[in-house]
Write a protein that holds these residues in place. Structure first.
Motif, PDB file in Angstrom:
ATOM      1  N   SER A 193      79.942  37.100   8.163  1.00  0.00           N
ATOM      2  CA  SER A 193      78.889  36.130   8.714  1.00  0.00           C
ATOM      3  C   SER A 193      80.242  35.431   9.326  1.00  0.00           C
ATOM      4  O   SER A 193      80.828  35.732   9.441  1.00  0.00           O
ATOM      5  N   GLY A 194      78.813  35.096  11.177  1.00  0.00           N
ATOM      6  CA  GLY A 194      79.943  34.749  12.274  1.00  0.00           C
ATOM      7  C   GLY A 194      80.120  35.858  12.955  1.00  0.00           C
ATOM      8  O   GLY A 194      80.903  35.263  13.905  1.00  0.00           O
ATOM      9  N   HIS A 195      80.048  36.933  12.422  1.00  0.00           N
ATOM     10  CA  HIS A 195      80.524  38.107  13.183  1.00  0.00           C
ATOM     11  C   HIS A 195      79.040  38.249  14.313  1.00  0.00           C
ATOM     12  O   HIS A 195      78.303  38.096  14.534  1.00  0.00           O
ATOM     13  N   VAL A 196      79.636  38.093  15.695  1.00  0.00           N
ATOM     14  CA  VAL A 196      79.341  37.524  16.901  1.00  0.00           C
ATOM     15  C   VAL A 196      78.483  38.871  16.981  1.00  0.00           C
ATOM     16  O   VAL A 196      76.420  39.582  17.674  1.00  0.00           O
ATOM     17  N   SER A 197      79.661  40.154  17.572  1.00  0.00           N
ATOM     18  CA  SER A 197      78.677  41.443  17.501  1.00  0.00           C
ATOM     19  C   SER A 197      78.722  42.248  16.711  1.00  0.00           C
ATOM     20  O   SER A 197      79.119  42.528  15.661  1.00  0.00           O
ATOM     21  N   LEU A 198      77.414  43.070  16.842  1.00  0.00           N
ATOM     22  CA  LEU A 198      77.374  44.356  15.690  1.00  0.00           C
ATOM     23  C   LEU A 198      76.652  45.426  16.646  1.00  0.00           C
ATOM     24  O   LEU A 198      76.484  45.636  17.494  1.00  0.00           O
ATOM     25  N   PHE A 199      77.107  46.841  15.970  1.00  0.00           N
ATOM     26  CA  PHE A 199      77.092  47.966  16.287  1.00  0.00           C
ATOM     27  C   PHE A 199      76.534  48.854  15.601  1.00  0.00           C
ATOM     28  O   PHE A 199      76.611  48.969  14.318  1.00  0.00           O
ATOM     29  N   TRP A 200      75.951  49.885  15.871  1.00  0.00           N
ATOM     30  CA  TRP A 200      75.163  50.799  14.999  1.00  0.00           C
ATOM     31  C   TRP A 200      75.821  52.464  16.077  1.00  0.00           C
ATOM     32  O   TRP A 200      75.765  52.497  17.018  1.00  0.00           O
ATOM     33  N   TYR A 201      76.874  53.624  14.635  1.00  0.00           N
ATOM     34  CA  TYR A 201      77.248  54.825  15.128  1.00  0.00           C
ATOM     35  C   TYR A 201      76.297  55.652  14.897  1.00  0.00           C
ATOM     36  O   TYR A 201      76.083  55.641  13.227  1.00  0.00           O
TER      37      TYR A 201
ATOM     38  N   GLY B 145      72.457  55.455  23.871  1.00  0.00           N
ATOM     39  CA  GLY B 145      73.303  56.523  23.082  1.00  0.00           C
ATOM     40  C   GLY B 145      72.516  56.278  22.123  1.00  0.00           C
ATOM     41  O   GLY B 145      72.438  57.443  21.931  1.00  0.00           O
ATOM     42  N   LEU B 146      71.230  55.915  22.007  1.00  0.00           N
ATOM     43  CA  LEU B 146      69.468  56.141  20.770  1.00  0.00           C
ATOM     44  C   LEU B 146      69.402  57.435  21.428  1.00  0.00           C
ATOM     45  O   LEU B 146      69.127  57.414  22.614  1.00  0.00           O
ATOM     46  N   PRO B 147      69.434  58.746  20.500  1.00  0.00           N
ATOM     47  CA  PRO B 147      68.843  60.084  21.286  1.00  0.00           C
ATOM     48  C   PRO B 147      67.065  60.019  21.553  1.00  0.00           C
ATOM     49  O   PRO B 147      67.821  60.801  22.277  1.00  0.00           O
ATOM     50  N   SER B 148      66.373  58.802  21.396  1.00  0.00           N
ATOM     51  CA  SER B 148      65.463  59.222  21.627  1.00  0.00           C
ATOM     52  C   SER B 148      64.334  57.624  21.443  1.00  0.00           C
ATOM     53  O   SER B 148      64.948  56.925  20.927  1.00  0.00           O
TER      54      SER B 148
END
Lengths: 110, 115
Positions: free
Chosen positions: B27-35, B59-62
């Motif tokens: 909660s409250g985190h500004v940045s979000l990443f997907w790996y 980085g999205l492969p397609s």
């Protein structure tokens, strides 16, 4: 060539041993450096940041050599609980993404 | 406090099926990443959000991969017409602020298996 390269191991060492992991990175503009630890089938967790001056956290010592683009992690007095995969991680550029090495697997045995 | 959570933890899909993976950041985190983490490899960057804005999707492969974070909190990664090579663990991470020195906190991941 991968941006961050590590020896995948596995490194099998007895309890109490000292073990060192190395990592090289290809982008000289890289700004921040980290070691993450990942246990089997778990998420990565930050172990420590790495600074040019070298930094130590208990049994763990990390070192950065910017000229050689080389990062190291030294673990002294290995414990069974140190068994995990150690990921070398680099941050480059204005984007906030991290670039991970493939990881080095450590197995500490009795 | 609560960490990053992801659901489902495991997903088996038949080739050609669409899947949606959910991430609840701290909660409250500004940045979000997907790996994406394939077996025996380190995580590989897919995409990054700052609040609701997708600032990097390099980085999205397609074009079968799509991510959104419409209200700046929960994010969904959607994969259309799944292929066997999509089988991997999908990790979500969040940070409190913007900047390289902020620790990324990872969720437990969703293990996707495409048959």
């Amino acid at each position: 060539r991968k941006e961050v390269e590590q020896d995948p191991g596995p490194f099998n060492v007895p309890e109490g041993a000292t073990v060192a992991f190395n990592c090289t990175y290809s982008n000289s503009a890289s700004q921040s450096f980290f070691w993450y630890r990942q246990d089997c089938r778990k998420e990565p967790k930050l172990l420590m940041s790495v600074y040019s001056s070298g930094n130590e956290d208990g049994r763990f010592t990390a070192q950065l050599n910017r000229a050689s683009q080389y990062i190291s992690l030294l673990i002294r007095d290995s414990k069974l609980s140190d068994s995990a995969t150690y990921l070398c991680v680099v941050h480059t550029g204005t984007a906030s993404k991290l670039t991970f090495g493939t990881g080095t697997r450590l197995q500490v045995t009795l | 406090g609560a960490g990053v959570s992801q659901s489902p933890r495991y997903k088996v899909a038949k080739r050609g099926q669409d899947v949606a993976l959910r991430c609840d950041p701290i909660s409250g985190h500004v940045s979000l990443f997907w790996y994406q983490q394939a077996l025996g490899q380190g995580p590989e960057f897919l995409t990054y959000f700052q609040n609701e804005a997708q600032l990097d999707k390099s980085g999205l492969p397609s074009d079968r991969f799509f991510a959104e974070r419409p209200e700046g909190s929960v994010s969904t990664l959607k994969i259309q017409r799944t292929q066997q090579e999509d089988s991997a663990v999908y990790l979500c991470a969040s940070t409190k602020n913007v900047g390289s020195y902020n620790e990324q906190f990872f969720g437990p991941g969703t293990r996707l298996t495409v048959l």
